[in-house]
Write a protein that holds these residues in place. Structure first.
Motif, PDB file in Angstrom:
ATOM      1  N   ARG A 157       2.743   6.329  -2.434  1.00 32.14           N
ATOM      2  CA  ARG A 157       4.028   7.050  -3.049  1.00 32.14           C
ATOM      3  C   ARG A 157       4.344   6.998  -4.413  1.00 32.14           C
ATOM      4  O   ARG A 157       4.613   8.415  -4.433  1.00 32.14           O
ATOM      5  N   ARG A 158       3.825   6.752  -5.266  1.00 29.93           N
ATOM      6  CA  ARG A 158       4.048   6.553  -6.558  1.00 29.93           C
ATOM      7  C   ARG A 158       2.854   7.333  -7.011  1.00 29.93           C
ATOM      8  O   ARG A 158       2.864   8.704  -7.794  1.00 29.93           O
ATOM      9  N   TRP A 159       2.326   7.684  -6.428  1.00 31.59           N
ATOM     10  CA  TRP A 159       0.811   8.774  -7.064  1.00 31.59           C
ATOM     11  C   TRP A 159       0.811   9.919  -6.329  1.00 31.59           C
ATOM     12  O   TRP A 159       1.060  10.918  -6.903  1.00 31.59           O
ATOM     13  N   ALA A 160       1.834   9.915  -5.100  1.00 31.03           N
ATOM     14  CA  ALA A 160       2.170  10.642  -3.938  1.00 31.03           C
ATOM     15  C   ALA A 160       3.451  11.953  -5.524  1.00 31.03           C
ATOM     16  O   ALA A 160       2.918  13.110  -5.369  1.00 31.03           O
ATOM     17  N   ALA A 161       4.626  11.159  -5.609  1.00 27.36           N
ATOM     18  CA  ALA A 161       5.022  11.512  -6.516  1.00 27.36           C
ATOM     19  C   ALA A 161       4.828  12.328  -8.085  1.00 27.36           C
ATOM     20  O   ALA A 161       5.033  13.150  -8.204  1.00 27.36           O
ATOM     21  N   ALA A 162       3.343  11.992  -8.501  1.00 27.37           N
ATOM     22  CA  ALA A 162       2.737  11.719  -9.579  1.00 27.37           C
ATOM     23  C   ALA A 162       1.966  13.197  -9.326  1.00 27.37           C
ATOM     24  O   ALA A 162       1.416  14.018 -10.207  1.00 27.37           O
ATOM     25  N   GLY A 163       2.325  13.709  -8.206  1.00 28.03           N
ATOM     26  CA  GLY A 163       1.434  14.964  -7.852  1.00 28.03           C
ATOM     27  C   GLY A 163      -0.536  14.567  -7.610  1.00 28.03           C
ATOM     28  O   GLY A 163      -1.451  15.713  -7.669  1.00 28.03           O
ATOM     29  N   VAL A 164      -0.809  12.897  -7.478  1.00 25.63           N
ATOM     30  CA  VAL A 164      -2.187  12.952  -7.433  1.00 25.63           C
ATOM     31  C   VAL A 164      -2.704  12.880  -6.388  1.00 25.63           C
ATOM     32  O   VAL A 164      -4.254  14.158  -6.098  1.00 25.63           O
TER      33      VAL A 164
ATOM     34  N   VAL B 121       0.968  -1.213  -0.264  1.00 26.39           N
ATOM     35  CA  VAL B 121       0.215   0.383  -0.066  1.00 26.39           C
ATOM     36  C   VAL B 121       0.805   0.934  -0.218  1.00 26.39           C
ATOM     37  O   VAL B 121       0.619   1.788  -0.425  1.00 26.39           O
ATOM     38  N   ALA B 122       1.811   1.115   0.917  1.00 25.46           N
ATOM     39  CA  ALA B 122       2.815   2.126   0.782  1.00 25.46           C
ATOM     40  C   ALA B 122       3.340   2.340  -0.508  1.00 25.46           C
ATOM     41  O   ALA B 122       3.531   3.841  -0.928  1.00 25.46           O
ATOM     42  N   GLY B 123       3.878   1.624  -0.504  1.00 25.18           N
ATOM     43  CA  GLY B 123       4.760   2.021  -2.294  1.00 25.18           C
ATOM     44  C   GLY B 123       3.735   2.748  -3.351  1.00 25.18           C
ATOM     45  O   GLY B 123       4.290   3.078  -4.135  1.00 25.18           O
ATOM     46  N   GLU B 124       2.087   1.404  -3.641  1.00 23.47           N
ATOM     47  CA  GLU B 124       1.233   2.805  -4.332  1.00 23.47           C
ATOM     48  C   GLU B 124       0.952   3.935  -3.767  1.00 23.47           C
ATOM     49  O   GLU B 124       0.775   4.675  -4.712  1.00 23.47           O
TER      50      GLU B 124
ATOM     51  N   ASN C  16       6.040  -2.436 -14.045  1.00 27.20           N
ATOM     52  CA  ASN C  16       6.535  -1.782 -13.090  1.00 27.20           C
ATOM     53  C   ASN C  16       6.688  -3.505 -11.744  1.00 27.20           C
ATOM     54  O   ASN C  16       7.520  -3.199 -11.179  1.00 27.20           O
ATOM     55  N   ILE C  17       5.453  -3.975 -12.108  1.00 27.68           N
ATOM     56  CA  ILE C  17       5.384  -4.885 -10.704  1.00 27.68           C
ATOM     57  C   ILE C  17       6.335  -5.982 -10.764  1.00 27.68           C
ATOM     58  O   ILE C  17       6.674  -6.041  -9.814  1.00 27.68           O
ATOM     59  N   LEU C  18       7.045  -6.375 -12.741  1.00 32.76           N
ATOM     60  CA  LEU C  18       8.303  -7.917 -12.311  1.00 32.76           C
ATOM     61  C   LEU C  18       8.752  -6.792 -11.982  1.00 32.76           C
ATOM     62  O   LEU C  18       9.707  -7.528 -11.190  1.00 32.76           O
ATOM     63  N   ARG C  19       9.467  -5.584 -12.191  1.00 31.52           N
ATOM     64  CA  ARG C  19      10.507  -4.687 -11.665  1.00 31.52           C
ATOM     65  C   ARG C  19      10.915  -4.656 -10.211  1.00 31.52           C
ATOM     66  O   ARG C  19      11.689  -5.001  -9.204  1.00 31.52           O
TER      67      ARG C  19
END
Length: 595
Positions: free
Chosen positions: A199-206, A194-197, A551-554
């Motif tokens: 953080r990605r949304w926060a980095a995108a400005g969502v 949950v935190a990873g997802e 991205n999931i595979l990474r």
């Protein structure tokens, strides 16, 4: 050890009154082996102590559970399955219930035992006054499940009666999710995803999010969770969060006990913002799930949030299309009315202008005609004045000539008569004097007559000229007044035409300004909604990009397929395929399963 109360007292039957007898005779008449009642009861108590020295597990039905000092009194009867009959009163101390609470983590209530069939460990004792009774020393494993279910159901019934069970589902969902608070266990695997997802949304400005770790297990977990929910639904940088997530992610069913706490359920139900739970147990529903927006797992809770984020972009696209359609339709509908109004205004203006022009031409013709009449009268007056002057000039020489001729003839007659009457010279001289005086008188008379005639002619000429001048001045004033009236009428017509033209121009200008204002407002609204839609779409695309399989595979996940490219989702399918292809972040590997 808490004091064990005696069983509830039953009224002892009254001793029957015996008729007075000889006691010694009665004792001598008793059969051998007769004992007293006290002895019998003592031997019965001894038999219980010797025969039942240790606690025993007993299957019985609990007919009632009544509060007593330091515990509860249980009315035990035979279970229906045994087919026998019997009844026993047992004492259940609070310490046994508290031990069960510590094991289960639930707020178990002894009163919920009523109506259950249970296996209880009983230590029996016999009292000479109250008979056989028992003390519950332990409850068999498994009984706590029924007690927990009864406790949760009772709490659920209270919440439903107070209108709290569905209160969260009655809250409106946020139209735009920008602030999220997450309550989660320390270092839980579900929280990492949950935190990873987030953080990605926060980095995108969502959105922005706040993490609140708290223990989900232990004696104080329920109180800690309730306190965390209260803090999490308070101000978030000065404003309330849009959503609160409560996620756990897997774990044993026994660890869910704090989530069945009624205090926690009340904190969730009365929260001012929507709360989404993702506990990680699809088959287990807790009291916290019942009063919140329940999802099975943390990943489904994130999917719920993702849908709320993407919805505004969809709505913006629909609204943008509706605005364009409405604007286009409004302009199309208004165009015929504007054209008709323009034609009507133009026709009315031309009609008024034509009427004013005709009136102006008529007035101007009248002015020209009056001017021509004035010029004709002036010309006639000028001619009459010339005739008067000519007449005066012709009459004066005639009168002067006639007077001179008469005077000359008179002088000649005097001289002739003087020559004939020479003899009478003196008389002639006197007569000559008389004649001379008469001549002078005649000359004066002629001069006076001449002057009078000249003055009369001159006065007549001056009077006629004055009359002509007065008539000319009056005619000029009349012409001037009529011209002024015509000019005023012409000016009124011109002003009317100018007023009509100005009103038409002002109406057209106002309609044009209103149309331009509406178009500008429509363009501004469309641009604003389009910008918001594009921003939301960008955030949604960034979110979707974060969910890209690559991205999931990474992150260390592997995609398993068989030789034909079919996705493998189970061990049975992998065993059946034998030859597998593993897709990693940087390539694929072919493997073969061996038994």
């Amino acid at each position: 050890m808490p004091h064990e109360p005696t069983p509830a007292r039953r009224s002892a039957p009254p001793r029957p009154s015996a008729p007075p007898t000889d006691t010694a005779a009665m004792i001598s008449a008793t059969p051998p082996g007769t004992v007293t009642l006290g002895r019998l009861l003592a031997r019965a108590g001894e038999a219980v102590r010797v025969g039942l020295p240790e606690p025993m597990w007993v299957l019985a039905a609990v007919a009632a559970a009544k509060p007593a000092r330091g515990g509860h009194t249980l009315e035990l009867v035979e279970a229906e399955a045994s087919g026998a009959s019997g009844q026993l009163r047992a004492y259940l101390p609070d310490s046994a219930v508290e031990a069960l609470r510590r094991v289960t983590g639930h707020a178990i209530i002894a009163g919920h035992l009523a109506g259950l069939t249970a296996v209880l460990q009983l230590r029996c004792n016999f009292d000479a006054r109250w008979g056989l009774s028992a003390r519950v020393t332990a409850l068999a494993p498994g009984l706590e499940t029924s007690l927990v279910a009864r406790a949760v159901e009772a709490a659920r019934a209270r919440l439903r009666a107070e209108g709290l069970l569905d209160r969260q589902r009655q809250l409106p969902l946020p139209r735009d999710v920008t602030r999220v608070t997450v309550v989660h266990p320390h270092d839980a695997a579900g929280w990492a995803d949950v935190a990873g997802e987030l953080r990605r949304w926060a980095a995108a400005g969502v959105l922005t999010f706040r993490s609140m770790p708290v223990p989900f297990e232990g004696a104080d977990a329920a109180a800690g969770l309730a306190s965390a929910v209260g803090r999490a639904t308070s101000s978030f940088d000065g404003v309330l969060p849009d959503l609160l997530l409560v996620v756990r992610g897997g774990g044993a069913r026994a660890g869910l006990a704090p989530l069945d706490d009624e205090g926690l359920a009340r904190a969730i139900a009365t929260a001012p913002v929507p709360i989404i739970t993702g506990i990680g147990h699809a088959s287990d529903s807790t009291l916290a799930d019942d009063v919140s927006l329940r999802t099975d797992t943390p990943s489904k809770a994130l999917a719920f949030v993702r849908e709320l984020i993407v919805q505004p972009a969809r709505r913006a696209r629909i609204d943008y299309a509706a605005i364009l359609a409405a604007a286009s339709g409004g302009v199309d509908r208004a165009a015929p009315r504007l054209a008709a109004t323009e034609r009507l205004v133009t026709a009315e203006a031309l009609r008024h202008a034509g009427v004013a022009s005709e009136r102006l031409h008529r007035n101007w013709g009248a002015v020209r005609e009056a001017a021509q009449q004035a010029r004709g009268q002036l010309a006639r007056l000028d001619d009459a004045l010339d005739h008067i002057v000519a007449d005066v000039a012709g009459v004066l020489p005639l009168h002067l000539g006639r007077t001179t001729s008469e005077l000359a003839a008179l002088m000649e007659a005097i001289r002739a008569r003087a020559r004939r009457d020479g003899d009478r010279a003196d008389d002639g001289a006197r007569h000559l004097d008389v004649v001379a005086d008469r001549a002078v008188s005649l000359l004066d008379t002629a001069a006076t007559t001449l002057l009078t005639l000249g003055g009369a002619a001159k006065a007549a000429a001056v009077a006629k000229v004055a009359r002509a001048s007065s008539e000319l001045e009056a005619l000029t004033q009349t012409v001037r007044e009529r011209s002024q009236r015509h000019v005023t009428s012409t000016d009124d017509g011109s002003r009317a035409v100018a007023t009509i033209e100005a009103a038409v121009a002002e109406t057209c200008r106002a309609q044009l300004v209103e149309i331009l204002r509406l178009l500008e407002a429509i363009e501004t609204a469309v641009d604003r909604r389009l910008a918001a839609a594009e921003a939301a779409l960008d955030r949604a695309l960034a979110t979707l990009d974060g969910a890209d399989p690559a991205n999931i595979l990474r992150r260390g996940f592997v995609l398993v397929m068989d030789g034909q490219g079919h996705l493998i989702t189970s061990v049975a399918a992998a065993t059946a395929a034998v030859d597998l292809v593993l897709s990693l972040a940087d390539g694929m590997i072919a493997v073969r399963l061996t038994t």
